[in-house]
Write an enzyme that holds these catalytic residues in place. Structure first.
Site, mmCIF file in Angstrom:
data_model
loop_
_atom_site.group_PDB
_atom_site.id
_atom_site.type_symbol
_atom_site.label_atom_id
_atom_site.label_comp_id
_atom_site.label_asym_id
_atom_site.label_seq_id
_atom_site.Cartn_x
_atom_site.Cartn_y
_atom_site.Cartn_z
ATOM 1 C CG HIS A 247 30.688 31.789 9.623
ATOM 2 N ND1 HIS A 247 31.354 32.713 9.427
ATOM 3 C CD2 HIS A 247 31.379 30.795 8.695
ATOM 4 C CE1 HIS A 247 32.218 32.875 8.463
ATOM 5 N NE2 HIS A 247 32.107 31.736 7.965
ATOM 6 N NE ARG B 212 32.484 27.342 9.293
ATOM 7 C CZ ARG B 212 32.423 26.491 8.344
ATOM 8 N NH1 ARG B 212 31.748 25.275 8.567
ATOM 9 N NH2 ARG B 212 32.865 26.519 7.034
ATOM 10 C CE LYS C 51 36.030 25.912 8.654
ATOM 11 N NZ LYS C 51 36.452 25.196 7.603
ATOM 12 C CG ASP D 79 41.409 33.510 8.289
ATOM 13 O OD1 ASP D 79 42.371 34.280 8.213
ATOM 14 O OD2 ASP D 79 40.585 32.879 7.425
ATOM 15 C CB CYS E 229 40.405 37.930 8.064
ATOM 16 S SG CYS E 229 39.569 36.274 7.838
ATOM 17 C CE1 TYR E 230 35.908 34.297 10.407
ATOM 18 C CE2 TYR E 230 37.768 32.973 10.096
ATOM 19 C CZ TYR E 230 36.287 33.060 9.680
ATOM 20 O OH TYR E 230 35.714 32.469 8.870
ATOM 21 C CG ASP F 277 44.117 31.944 6.907
ATOM 22 O OD1 ASP F 277 44.553 31.651 7.908
ATOM 23 O OD2 ASP F 277 43.476 31.346 6.038
ATOM 24 C CG ASP G 140 44.489 37.942 0.773
ATOM 25 O OD1 ASP G 140 43.724 38.860 1.503
ATOM 26 O OD2 ASP G 140 44.345 36.775 0.759
ATOM 27 C CG HIS H 284 43.772 37.355 4.725
ATOM 28 N ND1 HIS H 284 43.247 36.826 3.795
ATOM 29 C CD2 HIS H 284 43.224 36.897 5.854
ATOM 30 C CE1 HIS H 284 42.511 35.868 3.894
ATOM 31 N NE2 HIS H 284 42.252 35.687 5.425
HETATM 32 ZN ZN LIG Z 1 40.532 34.745 6.349
#
Ligand SMILES: [Zn+2]
Lengths: 451, 303
Positions: A259, A302, A305, A308, A310-311, A372, A379, A382
């Protein structure tokens, strides 16, 4: 998905932007991207004619971002004019600092996080932090400190490793003698040691859960405050190594799925310990490279998935640390052959350009703040991590044996996608505060303290 | 968020049974940053919770109070911990606690505290008979819920509930062959289950994964699974003929599958066959362009 920041996924979607909105008006000819083969038939959209829930959700995301990305792929819009809307993001971050609306009670046990996310986002945006905000931040963090050491999610709550990390990072950003004076160093060390488990892991708080976030959230502050004692270090690297999975990435605890968030925490902690040789770095590099999405350009957390924003930081910073660690291994190998010690420049393992495109074109909410993916609202979390990911993707880093740290590579030109003004200051890929702040807090606490 | 959000219950400040407790209001200090405009019900419950923390009261009414706080803010780890200590101190009805957790979990499946709390209760109860079906209900809502899988591994290992694992894994892969969490669980069973992992088991698992690859060749998960299984058996890819057969079967169909190429790349590296390594890296850079930099790195690393 919130990795570090405790609580649930109930992130308030205060301002939901319209799904299809463009940032930077499409115009002008294509610059240098004409040759790029965009629509990949391979790792991307293809469902092999065998649709399942995973591939259908993936298809939905690809369809939703196509209107945002396509004009820049087919040449009808000019990527060079795409801007990071600093003013809008700045406004988003500062809007509620003096009074958060009532739905923020879901973050009532994450106060130091709110302070860190906002200060770091402002820092990345190049906004000087107003003196009143600094004074309020110091007072708020001080109120979260437990008399027996460590920081809690709010005044009077139990001290917890995650807000401890966030609080120390926030104080590092502020960087004044007054800010540094907040930390009760001996008590903090004793709190960290109380959380330490016989197998080298850490519980997040008294009676709380164990996972590799704990290692990072304990070792990061300990490094800054010069309390990284042998007792604190011992066994930690061995525990983290047990969390590397057959996929190559790292899980929260041994046995679970690889992850991105845990991989970052684990790897950053190993780098702090200088124990990256405990894991299989090439296997991790292969896993990390597979996390970049063929169509979106951003990272997933992952396998199978969704992308996003933030990754961009969790995976991007992890990739940076792996690149530097592998370069260090090469330098050591070369030294064995030649007897001469010279640092080696790392090799890029992911593609910074499509990642930055995803951030600029899909993660900027038109009302300000970062997100995201387009169908999500912005938010603080993020906003902080998407900007952090952008900074890591723009700059090159290298291992410096003289400084014993990963440092910005001064010889390398930054890779800036879109307008030249999009360039952000350099964040540290291990600690995620701006690079000069790391030296400042470490030198302040350079005199060791031991229990 | 919770049933208390609708505020059918009177505030704690209005209840006679709480009249003996002096509420402690939130003290954010004179100049706070990010203060929250607390709704009345949360401010009320938290004032009483702070008072209880100060007196360390363990009582039935504390259970109701912590339920209110947790209901309004499921991430309130201090309230969860206090509730846990209270439940264990009172020897309360632990089965009722499991129901409490299940109701919370359905609405907040990704909350760390809920899962950790359930673990503590089951640990005390010493009865995990309802746990796998609880996890299955949660996986029916989100089959990739990380906390649910973590909890499942704890329960299965601690209480030896291995019997149904591969059956559930098969069922979930039948539903979505791309669910990587399920592939991870399959690997976990192979590595940790009661049956010793053998060379024969490795062959069976490769055949199983190959079948799933045939359904969707561009699905990463079974390819990664094969790599893991071979490693677990202490073998190398190049020495397992079935893997080579699997990879070349796509060439025969004129299909380019980057995962197959990547596997062939690893086999070429194992054989220290530098020229094949470079050829495959070039092919991958062309057919998997997002990872072109990575494949270029692999080509130089092999030299
Ligand atoms: Zn995120």
């Amino acid at each position: 998905m919130r990795i570090l920041g405790e609580t649930t996924d109930a992130t308030p979607d205060a301002v939901k932007g319209p799904i299809a909105s463009t940032v930077g008006q499409p115009a002008g000819p294509l610059s240098d991207d004409g040759a790029e083969s965009w629509a990949s038939d391979f790792f991307g959209a293809a469902d092999d004619g065998f649709p399942t829930d995973s591939s259908e959700l993936q298809q939905e995301v690809e369809d939703s971002i196509a209107p945002l990305l396509d004009p820049y792929q087919n040449g009808s819009a000019d990527l060079a004019s795409v801007k990071l809307d600093r003013a809008a993001h700045n406004k988003f971050v500062q809007k509620n600092l003096l009074s958060l609306p009532s739905y923020f009670i879901s973050l009532d046990a994450s106060k130091p996080w709110l302070v860190y996310w906002t200060l770091h986002a402002l820092d990345l945006l190049g906004t000087p932090i107003p003196p009143d905000t600094v004074a309020r931040a110091i007072a708020t963090l001080a109120a979260c400190q437990d008399p027996d050491g460590g920081f809690a999610g709010g005044p009077g709550q139990l001290p917890h490793l995650a807000p401890t990390y966030a609080a120390v990072n926030a104080l590092a950003i502020i960087g004044t003698a007054e800010a540094f004076a907040v930390v009760k160093r001996p008590e903090l060390l004793s709190f960290l040691l109380r959380m330490k488990q016989p197998d080298g892991s850490f519980i997040m708080h008294e009676g709380g859960e164990v996972d590799v976030r704990g290692c990072y959230c304990a070792l990061g502050p300990a490094k800054f405050l010069n309390i990284l004692t042998p007792a604190l270090r011992s066994g930690c690297g061995a525990f983290i190594a047990r969390c590397q999975t057959h996929e190559g990435g790292i899980a929260g605890v041994p046995g679970l799925e690889a992850h991105g968030g845990y991989t970052f925490c684990a790897l950053a902690a190993l780098e702090i310990l200088q124990e990256t040789s405990r894991i299989d770095l090439p296997l991790l590099a292969a896993w990390l490279s597979r996390r970049q999405m063929a169509v979106e350009g951003g990272f997933q957390g992952r396998a199978n998935k969704l992308v996003d924003g933030c990754y961009a930081f969790w995976q991007g910073a992890a990739a940076t640390i792996v690149e530097c660690a592998l370069a260090r291994v090469r330098a050591e190998d070369l030294e064995e052959e030649s007897g001469k010690r010279e640092d080696v420049d790392p090799t890029d393992m992911y593609d910074r350009v499509p990642l930055q495109k995803y951030i600029l074109l899909c993660c900027q909410d038109p009302g300000g703040g970062l997100r995201d993916k387009p169908e999500k609202g912005p938010d603080y979390y993020h906003t902080c991590y998407v900007l952090s990911g952008l900074s890591v993707a723009q700059h090159s880093y290298t291992w410096s044996s003289s400084e014993e740290d990963i440092i910005p590579r001064s010889s390398a030109k930054p890779c800036i996608v879109g307008a030249p003004g999009n360039k952000l200051p350099v964040t540290h890929p291990i600690y995620n505060v701006l690079v000069p702040h790391v030296a400042r807090i470490c030198s302040h606490f350079h005199l060791p303290y031991t229990l | 968020m919770s049933s208390n959000g609708d505020n059918e219950e009177p505030l704690y400040g209005e209840r006679p049974e709480w009249a003996d407790v002096k509420p402690v209001p939130q003290d954010d200090g004179p100049n706070p940053l990010v203060p929250i405009a607390y709704p009345a019900d949360y401010a009320d419950a938290m004032s009483y919770f702070r008072a209880i923390l100060a007196t360390s009261e363990r009582s039935e009414r504390v259970l109701e109070l912590t339920a209110t706080v947790i209901g309004l803010n499921p991430g309130h780890y201090t309230a969860w911990k206090y509730r846990q200590d209270t439940v264990l101190a009172l020897s309360s009805n632990l089965h009722a606690e499991l129901e409490f957790v299940e109701n919370m979990a359905e609405e907040n499946p990704k909350c760390y505290q809920i899962w950790h709390y359930r673990q503590a209760i089951v640990d005390r109860l010493g009865d995990a008979s309802r746990e796998v079906s609880f996890v299955n209900r949660m996986l029916a809502i989100d089959s990739k819920n990380y906390h649910a899988w973590g909890y499942r591994q704890w329960v299965v290992k601690k209480y030896g509930l291995w019997d149904g694992e591969l059956r559930d894994v098969d069922r979930l892969l039948e539903a979505d062959v791309r669910n990587n969490s399920v592939w991870n669980q399959r690997f976990w069973v192979m590595e940790n289950g009661p049956e010793a992992f053998s060379a024969q088991k490795m062959d069976e698992e490769i055949a199983y994964a190959a079948q799933r690859i045939a359904q969707a060749p561009r699905n990463e998960s079974p390819w990664t699974y094969i790599r893991g299984i071979v490693r677990l058996a202490g073998k190398t890819l190049a020495k397992v003929p079935a893997i080579n057969d699997l990879c070349t079967s796509f060439e025969a169909q004129d299909m380019i599958v980057p995962h197959a190429l990547a596997m062939q790349l690893d086999m070429a590296c194992e054989r220290k066959d530098v020229s094949t390594t470079k050829t495959i890296c070039d092919q991958l850079a062309e057919h998997d362009p997002i990872r072109a930099k990575y494949w270029a790195y692999r080509a130089t690393a092999a030299a």
